[in-house]
Scaffold this motif. Structure first.
Motif, PDB file in Angstrom:
ATOM      1  N   ALA A  38       4.485   2.857 -25.303  1.00  0.00           N
ATOM      2  CA  ALA A  38       5.204   1.816 -24.701  1.00  0.00           C
ATOM      3  C   ALA A  38       5.171   2.031 -23.252  1.00  0.00           C
ATOM      4  O   ALA A  38       5.137   1.197 -22.385  1.00  0.00           O
ATOM      5  CB  ALA A  38       6.622   2.001 -24.653  1.00  0.00           C
ATOM      6  N   GLN A  39       4.887   3.317 -22.469  1.00  0.00           N
ATOM      7  CA  GLN A  39       4.062   2.860 -21.371  1.00  0.00           C
ATOM      8  C   GLN A  39       3.171   2.706 -21.158  1.00  0.00           C
ATOM      9  O   GLN A  39       2.778   2.436 -19.666  1.00  0.00           O
ATOM     10  CB  GLN A  39       4.060   4.875 -21.087  1.00  0.00           C
ATOM     11  CG  GLN A  39       5.302   5.860 -21.263  1.00  0.00           C
ATOM     12  CD  GLN A  39       4.794   7.081 -20.782  1.00  0.00           C
ATOM     13  OE1 GLN A  39       3.944   7.637 -21.111  1.00  0.00           O
ATOM     14  NE2 GLN A  39       6.751   7.791 -20.688  1.00  0.00           N
ATOM     15  N   TRP A  40       1.977   2.597 -21.450  1.00  0.00           N
ATOM     16  CA  TRP A  40       1.116   2.034 -21.515  1.00  0.00           C
ATOM     17  C   TRP A  40       1.066   0.210 -22.005  1.00  0.00           C
ATOM     18  O   TRP A  40       0.647  -0.357 -21.660  1.00  0.00           O
ATOM     19  CB  TRP A  40       0.025   2.370 -22.792  1.00  0.00           C
ATOM     20  CG  TRP A  40      -0.971   3.714 -22.511  1.00  0.00           C
ATOM     21  CD1 TRP A  40      -0.716   3.854 -21.866  1.00  0.00           C
ATOM     22  CD2 TRP A  40      -1.503   4.240 -24.396  1.00  0.00           C
ATOM     23  NE1 TRP A  40      -1.356   5.367 -22.359  1.00  0.00           N
ATOM     24  CE2 TRP A  40      -2.031   5.503 -22.736  1.00  0.00           C
ATOM     25  CE3 TRP A  40      -1.953   3.722 -25.715  1.00  0.00           C
ATOM     26  CZ2 TRP A  40      -2.768   6.885 -24.424  1.00  0.00           C
ATOM     27  CZ3 TRP A  40      -2.611   4.915 -25.633  1.00  0.00           C
ATOM     28  CH2 TRP A  40      -3.200   5.555 -25.542  1.00  0.00           C
ATOM     29  N   GLY A  41       2.422  -0.207 -22.305  1.00  0.00           N
ATOM     30  CA  GLY A  41       2.377  -1.619 -22.629  1.00  0.00           C
ATOM     31  C   GLY A  41       2.061  -2.595 -23.645  1.00  0.00           C
ATOM     32  O   GLY A  41       2.007  -3.440 -23.954  1.00  0.00           O
ATOM     33  N   ASP A  42       1.623  -1.366 -24.783  1.00  0.00           N
ATOM     34  CA  ASP A  42       0.278  -2.440 -25.985  1.00  0.00           C
ATOM     35  C   ASP A  42       1.822  -1.662 -26.738  1.00  0.00           C
ATOM     36  O   ASP A  42       1.393  -2.626 -28.327  1.00  0.00           O
ATOM     37  CB  ASP A  42      -0.182  -2.004 -26.255  1.00  0.00           C
ATOM     38  CG  ASP A  42      -0.885  -0.409 -26.866  1.00  0.00           C
ATOM     39  OD1 ASP A  42       0.163   0.068 -26.746  1.00  0.00           O
ATOM     40  OD2 ASP A  42      -1.933   0.258 -26.960  1.00  0.00           O
ATOM     41  N   ALA A  73       9.283  -7.065 -38.967  1.00  0.00           N
ATOM     42  CA  ALA A  73       7.965  -6.983 -40.054  1.00  0.00           C
ATOM     43  C   ALA A  73       6.889  -7.017 -39.076  1.00  0.00           C
ATOM     44  O   ALA A  73       5.876  -6.173 -39.186  1.00  0.00           O
ATOM     45  CB  ALA A  73       7.802  -8.826 -40.111  1.00  0.00           C
ATOM     46  N   ASP A  74       6.518  -6.439 -37.429  1.00  0.00           N
ATOM     47  CA  ASP A  74       5.912  -6.265 -36.914  1.00  0.00           C
ATOM     48  C   ASP A  74       5.269  -5.244 -36.445  1.00  0.00           C
ATOM     49  O   ASP A  74       4.870  -4.762 -35.465  1.00  0.00           O
ATOM     50  CB  ASP A  74       5.746  -7.222 -35.475  1.00  0.00           C
ATOM     51  CG  ASP A  74       5.470  -8.638 -35.806  1.00  0.00           C
ATOM     52  OD1 ASP A  74       5.161  -9.528 -36.134  1.00  0.00           O
ATOM     53  OD2 ASP A  74       6.827  -9.231 -34.959  1.00  0.00           O
ATOM     54  N   HIS A  75       6.793  -4.062 -36.298  1.00  0.00           N
ATOM     55  CA  HIS A  75       6.676  -3.001 -36.121  1.00  0.00           C
ATOM     56  C   HIS A  75       7.091  -2.653 -37.361  1.00  0.00           C
ATOM     57  O   HIS A  75       8.788  -2.408 -37.172  1.00  0.00           O
ATOM     58  CB  HIS A  75       7.213  -2.749 -34.936  1.00  0.00           C
ATOM     59  CG  HIS A  75       7.211  -3.815 -33.869  1.00  0.00           C
ATOM     60  ND1 HIS A  75       7.364  -4.600 -33.281  1.00  0.00           N
ATOM     61  CD2 HIS A  75       6.064  -3.773 -32.787  1.00  0.00           C
ATOM     62  CE1 HIS A  75       7.537  -5.585 -32.603  1.00  0.00           C
ATOM     63  NE2 HIS A  75       5.507  -4.697 -31.904  1.00  0.00           N
TER      64      HIS A  75
END
Length: 190
Positions: free
Chosen positions: A83-87, A27-29
């Protein structure tokens, strides 16, 4: 979706772009995949989710029936970069996430091979190594060339047709690629 393909094809579209992720289909991604789920049944290193791969083949079949081609993005480096940025979460180990766009990794290779193997019978595909891969900090052209070599090797192993392989990283255009996809709003030049 098949409905979107039908709608756009009726209006002249005959080329589609599939970004394979891997992503979380919840639901979120990527919520449009919530009923089917993501490429993996569970977390990093888990088994494949058959429903996802069946849907991939169904969409390729629909495109073929519409006499349309599909550019399949074998690793969505947009997801990697976030994903590397963490967001943005991604269903790979942290090691695989950090390798994306930078260096070869067996977990990433396993995913690329799965994407290519599942599409082996479809001659209406062209492959692209990445999506916005040039925006990964510390990216290396050798990674994009490695992805191209994994695609070529898996095509040979799975008995599929040899197709065009492009990159979305213009900096790496001197590599073994058949084309360079850009986001530029300007005419292509030779």
């Amino acid at each position: 979706s098949e409905c979107w393909m039908d709608y756009t094809n009726a209006r002249g579209a005959n080329f589609y772009h599939f970004r394979m992720g891997p992503f979380y289909g919840d639901a979120d991604h990527e919520s449009e995949w919530v009923d089917i789920g993501r490429p993996y049944a569970g977390g990093p290193g888990s088994d494949w989710n058959p429903a996802f791969w069946n849907k991939y083949r169904e969409l390729l079949t629909r495109a073929k029936s519409l006499k349309s081609n599909v550019e399949v993005n074998v690793v969505d480096t947009w997801y990697c970069k976030h994903a590397q940025w963490g967001d943005q979460p991604m269903p790979w180990s942290q090691e695989a996430i950090e390798s994306c766009g930078r260096k070869a990794n067996p977990e990433v290779e396993k995913f690329i091979r799965k994407v290519v193997r599942e599409g082996a019978e479809f001659t209406n595909i062209v492959w692209v190594t990445d999506n916005e891969g040039g925006e990964i900090q510390g990216e290396s052209c050798s990674w994009f060339e490695w992805v191209q070599s994994v695609i070529r090797n898996e095509e040979a192993l799975s008995g599929g047709a040899v197709r065009l392989v492009g990159t979305n990283n213009p900096r790496c255009s001197a590599g073994p690629f058949d084309y360079v996809a850009t986001h530029a709003k300007s005419p292509l030049t030779t």
